[in-house]
Scaffold this motif. Structure first.
Motif, PDB file in Angstrom:
ATOM      1  N   SER A   1       0.842  -1.196   0.000  1.00 21.69           N
ATOM      2  CA  SER A   1       0.000   0.000   0.000  1.00 21.69           C
ATOM      3  C   SER A   1       0.876   1.244   0.000  1.00 21.69           C
ATOM      4  O   SER A   1       2.068   1.189   0.292  1.00 21.69           O
ATOM      5  N   GLY A   2       0.235   2.366  -0.315  1.00 19.68           N
ATOM      6  CA  GLY A   2       0.994   3.613  -0.392  1.00 19.68           C
ATOM      7  C   GLY A   2       1.660   3.981   0.913  1.00 19.68           C
ATOM      8  O   GLY A   2       2.845   4.287   0.956  1.00 19.68           O
ATOM      9  N   ARG A   3       0.884   3.894   2.007  1.00 15.30           N
ATOM     10  CA  ARG A   3       1.456   4.292   3.288  1.00 15.30           C
ATOM     11  C   ARG A   3       2.528   3.316   3.744  1.00 15.30           C
ATOM     12  O   ARG A   3       3.584   3.712   4.216  1.00 15.30           O
ATOM     13  N   GLY A   4       2.252   2.011   3.627  1.00 12.37           N
ATOM     14  CA  GLY A   4       3.245   1.024   4.016  1.00 12.37           C
ATOM     15  C   GLY A   4       4.516   1.153   3.204  1.00 12.37           C
ATOM     16  O   GLY A   4       5.630   1.078   3.741  1.00 12.37           O
ATOM     17  N   GLY A   5       4.373   1.366   1.909  1.00 12.05           N
ATOM     18  CA  GLY A   5       5.550   1.539   1.057  1.00 12.05           C
ATOM     19  C   GLY A   5       6.341   2.778   1.411  1.00 12.05           C
ATOM     20  O   GLY A   5       7.584   2.766   1.406  1.00 12.05           O
ATOM     21  N   ASP A   6       5.645   3.874   1.749  1.00 10.79           N
ATOM     22  CA  ASP A   6       6.341   5.114   2.132  1.00 10.79           C
ATOM     23  C   ASP A   6       7.151   4.913   3.408  1.00 10.79           C
ATOM     24  O   ASP A   6       8.286   5.403   3.523  1.00 10.79           O
ATOM     25  N   LEU A   7       6.555   4.201   4.355  1.00  6.41           N
ATOM     26  CA  LEU A   7       7.272   3.972   5.619  1.00  6.41           C
ATOM     27  C   LEU A   7       8.494   3.091   5.410  1.00  6.41           C
ATOM     28  O   LEU A   7       9.557   3.333   5.996  1.00  6.41           O
ATOM     29  N   LEU A   8       8.354   2.053   4.570  1.00  8.77           N
ATOM     30  CA  LEU A   8       9.516   1.210   4.282  1.00  8.77           C
ATOM     31  C   LEU A   8      10.586   1.986   3.541  1.00  8.77           C
ATOM     32  O   LEU A   8      11.792   1.787   3.772  1.00  8.77           O
ATOM     33  N   ASN A   9      10.194   2.872   2.645  1.00 11.00           N
ATOM     34  CA  ASN A   9      11.179   3.728   1.957  1.00 11.00           C
ATOM     35  C   ASN A   9      11.898   4.629   2.953  1.00 11.00           C
ATOM     36  O   ASN A   9      13.104   4.873   2.833  1.00 11.00           O
ATOM     37  N   ALA A  10      11.159   5.142   3.942  1.00  8.04           N
ATOM     38  CA  ALA A  10      11.789   5.993   4.956  1.00  8.04           C
ATOM     39  C   ALA A  10      12.830   5.203   5.742  1.00  8.04           C
ATOM     40  O   ALA A  10      13.938   5.684   6.010  1.00  8.04           O
ATOM     41  N   VAL A  11      12.468   3.957   6.107  1.00  9.96           N
ATOM     42  CA  VAL A  11      13.425   3.107   6.823  1.00  9.96           C
ATOM     43  C   VAL A  11      14.635   2.836   5.946  1.00  9.96           C
ATOM     44  O   VAL A  11      15.790   2.890   6.409  1.00  9.96           O
ATOM     45  N   ARG A  12      14.394   2.524   4.656  1.00 15.49           N
ATOM     46  CA  ARG A  12      15.485   2.233   3.726  1.00 15.49           C
ATOM     47  C   ARG A  12      16.420   3.445   3.609  1.00 15.49           C
ATOM     48  O   ARG A  12      17.647   3.309   3.612  1.00 15.49           O
ATOM     49  N   ASN A  13      15.858   4.648   3.506  1.00 18.85           N
ATOM     50  CA  ASN A  13      16.676   5.853   3.358  1.00 18.85           C
ATOM     51  C   ASN A  13      17.529   6.111   4.605  1.00 18.85           C
ATOM     52  O   ASN A  13      18.696   6.472   4.512  1.00 18.85           O
ATOM     53  N   ILE A  14      16.902   5.949   5.775  1.00 19.74           N
ATOM     54  CA  ILE A  14      17.654   6.143   7.024  1.00 19.74           C
ATOM     55  C   ILE A  14      18.802   5.145   7.103  1.00 19.74           C
ATOM     56  O   ILE A  14      19.958   5.493   7.411  1.00 19.74           O
ATOM     57  N   ALA A  15      18.505   3.868   6.825  1.00 19.41           N
ATOM     58  CA  ALA A  15      19.530   2.826   6.930  1.00 19.41           C
ATOM     59  C   ALA A  15      20.645   3.060   5.923  1.00 19.41           C
ATOM     60  O   ALA A  15      21.837   2.949   6.254  1.00 19.41           O
TER      61      ALA A  15
END
Length: 770
Positions: free
Chosen positions: A21-35
């Protein structure tokens, strides 16, 4: 915009998101960017230290072959570093992508299985060697993973739970977390296949990976947790670690880790072996301390852990408040010390309250690394307020720096690990300058005002720019150098003056001894005795100082003493009369020369010679004797034209010996003998504190030890004389508690040793588990 804790924006375990989903994907992208951002920073930082580590090992290598392994490894690492970095980051990125799509390989296989080495083919030496290397590498990786999973259990548990929510409820464990220690270590191991180096070199790199990447994961997890909490993912999550048979809080997890020898590492390791050992001890002690919290975690209010930025923000508010408080003056009432001690002891509570004010919710806990840092800085400044090497006025001033130094320690974790850290050097420099302060030596207040100004600037100007410590250190050093040059000139004059007085005293004693030994038991006429004991003794002293005791002039001056004494013998025979007549011209010549050298006026010399002529005419029978005068033991000698400033010598050799007599060492009281042993090893440059009868104190430096008398000369920070003592006299003063030796090592080193000692012997506080 809705608040993070708004009920409409909160996601709980029953409201799982679809990762597609859009929100779930955005949150995973945020985690990916931080990592990605943080891991790139961590791995780059690690490789910056590889060269130095391998070079140090090469220098210490036991033979040329081992040394070449390390040098070859350095060249290989330099060449392959970009490839290894790219491979590691690519593997992590791929794992995150697979995780988002539900295809993570780690979920299907236990971590332990991926560690297991492949058995070698029997009979193959080469394959056996490869297997040994694989086993050694696997053990290093497994140990690294286990240690960090235990250390990071609290933060890692929260990341696992939140990732589970945004991935549709899929169970996430330590081994399957794409940014967990297990998968990151395996990714780095796979990337290291790009490096063709000796296994010893690889193991060193794995240790550095543990130090600079794995040890920094706490910050990564805190940022991921904070980001997901802001997005409303489990904002009220309690940091509990699920274990078989129930739950255990983070404190219990820390206890288990400590018991297993896996000590949480709130502090970075130092490149100094001694500092690293000390920090490791502190880690162990803090871990044991956390195992028995003074307040049960269940009693704490729930709330997300404050980030480093939040801590810095709250500290900045407290710092601005502290900067507005008036600074102390040199004459500090005792209450000021009590007040500042209260502030030092309660800063942690003030910080938690300020965090609650800023975020609208008081945090129940703070991250382990931040808690240890806060406690360590607090103990440092408690030590400053108790350190008797610092005058009380300076303790109060330096204790005002607690908030800036806590900010610095949070901004740069290396503060406690490196002796040359700018903030550490500044505090050591301030303490060293403060050690020499006293009201008497700082009448113009320049030292006090300089230290006060540095404290004020740190309170008013320090935000997050660490270069301020270098700038203020340079200013302090410039001030110290300027004062040191002036003090050294004054100190040199004092030493020269003291050396001159000692030479003069030694010359007087030598002159007196020579005259008294020659007189022996002879009773001389007052006129002759007066000339020898005052005027001629003064000439002997001058001759010793100018020409030396081995000079012809000194020997001639002593021959005059013998002749002058011989001239007093009774004249009863023609031979005795002839001998006296032969002596008199030489006596007169010597007296004219000697007395003119000791500043006698010509008229006074003639007057004295006239008295002597009258005396010798009587000796020779050429003049009627003077009427008899009643003589008493206290009768004053005939008045002589000798300046009153020329003091007579001692009456006997015994009197000379009494001047320097001190008790034998074996006759001293035990406490005096103990202090005397300390005195004997003192070296110029060491500082002592002297306390007068009125409780007034003075700080003084041992400037010079006389090679002639062995006396100790002390000066204050301006180079002015405070006093001089024989070793026995100084030992007596110390035994009476009127003087004590100040520490020579740096404040930070003393504080760290004291903190370790305190933690090692700390009694459980009220309410603690035992």
């Amino acid at each position: 915009m809705k608040e993070a804790n708004d009920s409409s924006n909160v996601v709980n375990l029953s409201q799982r998101l679809d990762p597609s989903s859009g929100r779930g994907g955005d949150l995973l992208n945020a985690v990916r960017n931080i990592a990605s951002r943080r891991l790139q920073q961590y791995i780059g930082n690690m490789f910056e230290h590889v060269d130095d580590a391998l070079f140090d090992l090469a220098e210490k290598a036991e033979n040329n072959a081992a040394q070449m392994h390390y040098f070859d490894g350095m060249r290989e690492v330099r060449k392959r570093r970009p490839v290894i970095e790219r491979a590691f980051l690519a593997l992590v990125s791929r794992e995150l992508n697979d995780f988002a799509s539900g295809n993570s390989s780690a979920a299907a296989s236990p971590t332990a299985a991926s560690h297991a080495p492949t058995p070698p083919v029997p009979g193959s030496v080469e394959l056996s060697l490869v297997a040994d290397n694989e086993l050694e590498e696997s053990l290093a990786i497994t140990s690294m993973i286990g240690k960090n999973e235990s250390r990071l259990s609290r933060d890692l548990f929260a990341v696992n739970q939140r990732l589970s929510v945004i991935c549709g409820g899929t169970r996430i464990e330590d081994a399957t977390n794409p940014i967990g220690p297990a998968l990151l270590a395996q990714a780095f191991r796979q990337a290291m296949r790009e490096l063709n180096a000796d296994m010893r070199v690889k193991l060193i790199i794995y240790k550095l990976f543990d130090r600079y990447v794995m040890s920094a994961l706490e910050e990564l997890y805190q940022e991921v947790n904070a980001e997901l909490m802001r997005a409303g993912v489990l904002p009220q999550l309690r940091h509990e670690v699920v274990r078989s048979g129930g739950t255990a809080n983070a404190g219990a997890a820390a206890t288990g880790a400590a018991a297993a020898g896996e000590i949480p590492q709130p502090l970075p390791a130092d490149d100094s072996e001694a500092s690293a050992e000390l920090l490791q001890t502190l880690r162990t002690l803090f871990s044991a301390r956390r195992a028995h919290p003074s307040v049960p975690l269940s009693a704490m209010t729930a709330g997300p852990l404050p980030t480093a930025n939040e801590l810095i923000g709250a500290l900045s508010v407290l710092q601005s408040q502290a900067a507005m408080l008036p600074m102390s003056q040199p004459a500090v009432p005792q209450m000021s010390t009590v007040d500042i001690a209260e502030q030092v002891l309660h800063l942690k509570e003030q910080l938690m309250s300020q965090l609650g004010s800023l975020r609208g919710q008081r945090p129940g806990q703070i991250a382990t690394i931040d808690e240890d840092t806060i406690d360590l800085v607090g103990m440092l400044f408690e030590f400053i307020l108790e350190d008797r090497n610092l005058p009380p006025q300076m303790q109060v001033l330096l204790a005002r720096l607690q908030i800036p130094y806590l900010k610095a320690a949070i901004l740069d974790r290396k503060l406690f690990a490196h002796r040359q850290h700018p903030a550490r050097r500044l505090l050591d420099g301030l303490a060293d300058a403060a050690k020499s302060w006293s009201e008497e030596s700082d009448r113009d207040g320049r030292l006090h005002d300089t230290i006060k100004a540095i404290v004020e600037r740190l309170l008013q100007e320090f935000d997050d720019d660490m270069t301020i410590f270098d700038r203020l250190s340079a200013e302090l050093q410039q001030f110290q150098e300027s004062n040191r040059r002036r003090a050294e000139l004054a100190e040199q004059r004092v030493a020269e003056s003291t050396r001159g007085r000692e030479k003069l005293e030694q010359a007087r004693r030598r002159a007196a001894r020579e005259i008294l030994n020659r007189i022996g038991g002879t009773v001389l006429p007052p006129l002759i005795h007066g000339v020898l004991s005052r005027a001629w003794a003064n000439y002997l002293v001058l001759t010793i100082l100018r020409k030396g005791e081995e000079s012809n002039e000194f020997r001639e001056a002593l021959r005059f003493v013998d002749a002058f004494i011989a001239s007093t013998k009774p004249v009863r025979t023609p031979e005795a009369k002839r001998d006296l007549l032969q002596l008199l011209p030489g006596i007169e010549r010597a007296l004219r020369k000697g007395l003119s050298n000791v500043a006698f006026q010509d008229a006074d010399i003639e007057k004295l010679l006239a008295q002597l002529h009258a005396y010798y005419r009587q000796q020779l029978g050429e003049a009627a004797p003077a009427p008899a005068q009643p003589q008493t033991a206290d009768a004053a000698p005939a008045p002589l034209p000798i300046p009153e400033s020329i003091q007579p010598i001692a009456e006997s050799v015994d009197d000379l010996d009494d001047v320097a007599t001190e008790p034998a060492e074996d006759a001293l009281a035990p406490d005096v003998r103990e202090e005397l042993e300390k005195v004997k090893v003192l070296k110029p440059g060491i500082w002592l504190e002297f306390v007068a009868q009125d409780e007034h104190f003075e700080r003084a430096k041992l400037s010079w030890i006389s090679p002639m008398s062995g006396r100790y000369l002390f000066v204050n920070r301006r180079g002015l004389k405070v006093g001089d003592y024989s070793p026995y006299e100084l030992a007596m003063v110390m035994a009476e508690g009127r003087a004590r030796i100040l520490a020579t090592n740096a404040l930070f080193d003393r504080a760290m040793d004291a903190i370790v000692d305190r933690l090692s012997h700390e009694e459980p506080r009220p309410g603690e588990a035992t």
